[in-house]
Design a protein around this motif. Structure first.
Motif, PDB file in Angstrom:
ATOM      1  N   LYS A  25      58.471  75.507  26.631  1.00 34.28           N
ATOM      2  CA  LYS A  25      59.454  74.857  27.492  1.00 34.28           C
ATOM      3  C   LYS A  25      59.099  75.026  28.966  1.00 34.28           C
ATOM      4  N   GLU A  26      58.576  76.196  29.323  1.00 31.83           N
ATOM      5  CA  GLU A  26      58.116  76.404  30.699  1.00 31.83           C
ATOM      6  C   GLU A  26      56.998  75.421  31.030  1.00 31.83           C
ATOM      7  N   SER A  27      56.078  75.236  30.096  1.00 28.88           N
ATOM      8  CA  SER A  27      54.964  74.303  30.302  1.00 28.88           C
ATOM      9  C   SER A  27      55.470  72.877  30.458  1.00 28.88           C
ATOM     10  N   ILE A  28      56.453  72.507  29.664  1.00 30.82           N
ATOM     11  CA  ILE A  28      57.030  71.168  29.755  1.00 30.82           C
ATOM     12  C   ILE A  28      57.667  70.966  31.124  1.00 30.82           C
ATOM     13  N   ILE A  29      58.438  71.946  31.570  1.00 37.47           N
ATOM     14  CA  ILE A  29      59.126  71.846  32.862  1.00 37.47           C
ATOM     15  C   ILE A  29      58.112  71.777  33.996  1.00 37.47           C
ATOM     16  N   LEU A  30      57.086  72.618  33.946  1.00 40.52           N
ATOM     17  CA  LEU A  30      56.054  72.568  34.987  1.00 40.52           C
ATOM     18  C   LEU A  30      55.322  71.227  34.971  1.00 40.52           C
ATOM     19  N   GLY A  31      55.114  70.677  33.786  1.00 40.33           N
ATOM     20  CA  GLY A  31      54.478  69.361  33.676  1.00 40.33           C
ATOM     21  C   GLY A  31      55.324  68.268  34.294  1.00 40.33           C
ATOM     22  N   VAL A  32      56.627  68.318  34.057  1.00 40.34           N
ATOM     23  CA  VAL A  32      57.538  67.328  34.645  1.00 40.34           C
ATOM     24  C   VAL A  32      57.498  67.427  36.170  1.00 40.34           C
ATOM     25  N   ALA A  42      67.622  70.208  38.653  1.00 41.26           N
ATOM     26  CA  ALA A  42      67.558  70.691  37.270  1.00 41.26           C
ATOM     27  C   ALA A  42      67.984  69.602  36.285  1.00 41.26           C
ATOM     28  N   GLY A  43      68.999  68.824  36.629  1.00 42.25           N
ATOM     29  CA  GLY A  43      69.471  67.760  35.742  1.00 42.25           C
ATOM     30  C   GLY A  43      68.416  66.685  35.532  1.00 42.25           C
ATOM     31  N   ASP A  44      67.694  66.350  36.589  1.00 40.34           N
ATOM     32  CA  ASP A  44      66.622  65.355  36.474  1.00 40.34           C
ATOM     33  C   ASP A  44      65.469  65.875  35.618  1.00 40.34           C
ATOM     34  N   ASP A  52      68.252  70.734  27.453  1.00 41.03           N
ATOM     35  CA  ASP A  52      69.596  70.973  27.958  1.00 41.03           C
ATOM     36  C   ASP A  52      69.525  71.447  29.416  1.00 41.03           C
ATOM     37  N   LYS A  53      70.423  70.932  30.257  1.00 39.09           N
ATOM     38  CA  LYS A  53      70.403  71.258  31.686  1.00 39.09           C
ATOM     39  C   LYS A  53      70.588  72.757  31.931  1.00 39.09           C
ATOM     40  N   ALA A  54      71.489  73.396  31.199  1.00 38.62           N
ATOM     41  CA  ALA A  54      71.722  74.836  31.386  1.00 38.62           C
ATOM     42  C   ALA A  54      70.477  75.641  31.030  1.00 38.62           C
ATOM     43  N   GLU A  55      69.793  75.214  29.982  1.00 42.12           N
ATOM     44  CA  GLU A  55      68.567  75.898  29.578  1.00 42.12           C
ATOM     45  C   GLU A  55      67.469  75.712  30.627  1.00 42.12           C
ATOM     46  N   VAL A  56      67.380  74.502  31.167  1.00 38.73           N
ATOM     47  CA  VAL A  56      66.390  74.228  32.208  1.00 38.73           C
ATOM     48  C   VAL A  56      66.676  75.077  33.438  1.00 38.73           C
ATOM     49  N   ALA A  57      67.935  75.186  33.816  1.00 39.10           N
ATOM     50  CA  ALA A  57      68.302  75.994  34.981  1.00 39.10           C
ATOM     51  C   ALA A  57      67.899  77.459  34.778  1.00 39.10           C
ATOM     52  N   LYS A  58      68.097  77.956  33.577  1.00 38.92           N
ATOM     53  CA  LYS A  58      67.731  79.343  33.252  1.00 38.92           C
ATOM     54  C   LYS A  58      66.218  79.532  33.339  1.00 38.92           C
ATOM     55  N   ILE A  59      65.476  78.577  32.798  1.00 40.12           N
ATOM     56  CA  ILE A  59      64.014  78.659  32.824  1.00 40.12           C
ATOM     57  C   ILE A  59      63.494  78.518  34.250  1.00 40.12           C
ATOM     58  N   LEU A  60      64.111  77.637  35.033  1.00 39.38           N
ATOM     59  CA  LEU A  60      63.704  77.478  36.432  1.00 39.38           C
ATOM     60  C   LEU A  60      63.897  78.774  37.210  1.00 39.38           C
ATOM     61  N   PHE A  76      66.836  71.959  44.455  1.00 37.83           N
ATOM     62  CA  PHE A  76      65.648  71.152  44.186  1.00 37.83           C
ATOM     63  C   PHE A  76      64.481  72.088  43.908  1.00 37.83           C
ATOM     64  N   TYR A  77      63.614  71.663  42.990  1.00 34.46           N
ATOM     65  CA  TYR A  77      62.491  72.501  42.597  1.00 34.46           C
ATOM     66  C   TYR A  77      61.196  71.702  42.604  1.00 34.46           C
ATOM     67  N   GLU A  78      60.091  72.424  42.883  1.00 37.96           N
ATOM     68  CA  GLU A  78      58.753  71.837  42.874  1.00 37.96           C
ATOM     69  C   GLU A  78      57.771  72.907  42.437  1.00 37.96           C
ATOM     70  N   PRO A  79      56.593  72.509  41.972  1.00 33.20           N
ATOM     71  CA  PRO A  79      55.599  73.521  41.596  1.00 33.20           C
ATOM     72  C   PRO A  79      55.227  74.367  42.820  1.00 33.20           C
ATOM     73  N   ALA A  80      54.913  75.626  42.603  1.00 34.25           N
ATOM     74  CA  ALA A  80      54.501  76.502  43.691  1.00 34.25           C
ATOM     75  C   ALA A  80      53.207  75.989  44.300  1.00 34.25           C
TER      76      ALA A  80
END
Length: 81
Positions: A25-32, A42-44, A52-60, A76-80
């Motif tokens: 899931k971390e890899s998916i989020i970083l890919g997005v 996080a919702g986007d 799930d948005k709550a799960e994404v927020a936790k992983i972020l 708002f979030y972006e890759p480091a």
């Protein structure tokens, strides 16, 4: 005693599976985030990743602690860099 040992082994295997799922899931989020090319909320990210948005927020939050993502402005979030 043997039964307890098997329970511990089963718990360790489950923990490993959960760690693998979290890493996926971390890899998916970083890919997005990388693909988007701009900071996302996080919702986007959740919508694009199908999570799930709550799960994404936790992983972020975890990724931010690890230094893998940054937050150029609130929510708002972006890759480091």
């Amino acid at each position: 005693m043997v039964e307890l040992k098997w329970r511990v082994v089963a718990m360790q295997q489950q923990s490993t599976k959960e760690d693998n799922v979290m890493a996926d899931k971390e890899s998916i989020i970083l890919g997005v985030l990388t693909t988007a090319g701009k900071p996302l909320k996080a919702g986007d990210i959740a919508e694009a990743a199908g999570l799930d948005k709550a799960e994404v927020a936790k992983i972020l939050a975890a990724l931010k602690k690890q230094g893998k993502v940054g937050s150029p402005k609130m929510c708002f979030y972006e890759p480091a860099q």
